[in-house]
Design an enzyme around this catalytic site. Structure first.
Site, PDB file in Angstrom:
ATOM      1  N   SER A 146       0.853  -1.189   0.000  1.00  0.00           N
ATOM      2  CA  SER A 146       0.000   0.000   0.000  1.00  0.00           C
ATOM      3  C   SER A 146       0.886   1.236   0.000  1.00  0.00           C
ATOM      4  O   SER A 146       1.972   1.235   0.598  1.00  0.00           O
ATOM      5  CB  SER A 146      -0.856   0.006   1.265  1.00  0.00           C
ATOM      6  OG  SER A 146      -1.452   1.269   1.454  1.00  0.00           O
ATOM      7  N   TYR A 161      -0.826  -0.433  10.308  1.00  0.00           N
ATOM      8  CA  TYR A 161      -0.980  -0.864   8.911  1.00  0.00           C
ATOM      9  C   TYR A 161       0.196  -0.374   8.059  1.00  0.00           C
ATOM     10  O   TYR A 161       0.818  -1.145   7.328  1.00  0.00           O
ATOM     11  CB  TYR A 161      -2.294  -0.296   8.367  1.00  0.00           C
ATOM     12  CG  TYR A 161      -2.603  -0.691   6.937  1.00  0.00           C
ATOM     13  CD1 TYR A 161      -3.110  -1.951   6.641  1.00  0.00           C
ATOM     14  CD2 TYR A 161      -2.396   0.203   5.885  1.00  0.00           C
ATOM     15  CE1 TYR A 161      -3.405  -2.313   5.331  1.00  0.00           C
ATOM     16  CE2 TYR A 161      -2.686  -0.148   4.576  1.00  0.00           C
ATOM     17  CZ  TYR A 161      -3.205  -1.406   4.301  1.00  0.00           C
ATOM     18  OH  TYR A 161      -3.485  -1.763   3.000  1.00  0.00           O
TER      19      TYR A 161
END
Ligand SMILES: NC(=O)c1ccc[n+]([C@@H]2O[C@H](COP(=O)([O-])OP(=O)(O)OC[C@H]3O[C@@H](n4cnc5c(N)ncnc54)[C@H](OP(=O)(O)O)[C@@H]3O)[C@@H](O)[C@H]2O)c1
Length: 238
Positions: A146, A161
């Site tokens: 990501s 994350y």
């Protein structure tokens, strides 16, 4: 033995029962690959296979919890027993567990649970399958990362994350470094912000669009890149 050019390639997609992983399974099966749809929950895996089959797309599902080493071992045994090799590994399964409290107040368990799925899962799957890819002289690994894990874009609000994806990107580099000169390519992909359970309904991208770069990296020819980080088929900063 590496697959011959006309031979069906065997691909494993973790977290294939929904979202981007499901769409990756659909696109790769349509391209003629033999797709193994990994699903943490056996029934969800079966229902994903049924949904694809209604569209005339054939895939197989295997129970795969990337946080459970025994589950990975049993998938490894099943794949080695049935096919003798895995050609393509897509580390797609992921969780976003960050709480609004942010890095300084969040429960430490959030970091551990996030790392377990987003980093240790791909690490375990690489260790299970990449040595054989190197031995057979062919393999593709795509780590679904990501932009939130890019060094310049790390944020305290999505710390667990983001850090898990930063380390996942590091995994891409170190595994790529181990493949030597053989035709094994290991890359990270950012799908962009995608409408899935994780991305939410306001995300601008469809799962089809989110899957595109992952599918491209999974099917690179021998002149393709390795050890890189890509979005929309373009290299992006770590
Ligand atoms: N959506 C976005 O905007 C976006 C943006 C950048 C990167 N990504 C990345 O893209 C990947 C796919 O995300 P998505 O949007 O499709 O998310 P999603 O809809 O939430 O799907 C996540 C998938 O991962 C599976 N999973 C979670 N923990 C697992 C475990 N321990 N073992 C095996 N599977 C597990 C889930 O299975 P269950 O159904 O059993 O929970 C589900 O199949 C993730 O790595 C995510 O970080 C997404």
């Amino acid at each position: 033995m590496a697959p011959s050019p006309n031979q069906e390639k065997i691909v494993l997609v973790s977290g294939g029962n929904r979202g981007i992983g499901f769409e990756v399974c659909r696109q790769l099966a349509k391209e003629g690959l033999h797709v193994i749809l990994g699903s943490r929950d056996r029934d969800k895996g079966r229902s994903a296979v049924d949904r694809l089959s209604k569209d005339g797309i054939k895939v197989r599902s295997l129970q795969l919890d990337v946080a459970d080493p025994r589950s990975i071992q049993s998938v490894k045994s099943a794949i080695e027993g049935d096919y003798g090799r895995l050609d393509i590994l897509i580390n797609n399964a992921g969780v976003y567990l960050d709480e609004v409290a942010g890095i300084l107040k969040m429960d430490e368990r959030v970091f551990r649970e996030t790392m377990e799925v987003n980093f240790y899962g791909p690490l375990r799957l690489c260790r299970a399958f990449v040595p054989r890819m190197i031995a057979q002289g062919y393999g593709r690994v795509v780590n679904v990362s990501s932009g939130l894990g890019a060094m310049d874009d790390l944020s305290g609000r999505s710390a667990a994350y983001g850090l898990s994806k930063l380390v996942l990107n590091g995994l891409t580099r170190v595994v790529a470094d181990q493949t030597g000169r053989v035709d094994v390519k290991v890359n990270s992909a950012c799908p962009g912000w995608v409408r899935t359970e994780m991305g939410g309904s306001s995300a601008p991208r469809s799962p089809e669009k989110g899957a595109e770069t992952i599918v491209w990296l999974a099917t690179l020819d021998k002149d393709g890149p390795t050890g890189g980080f890509f979005r929309d088929r373009k290299s992006i900063p770590w």
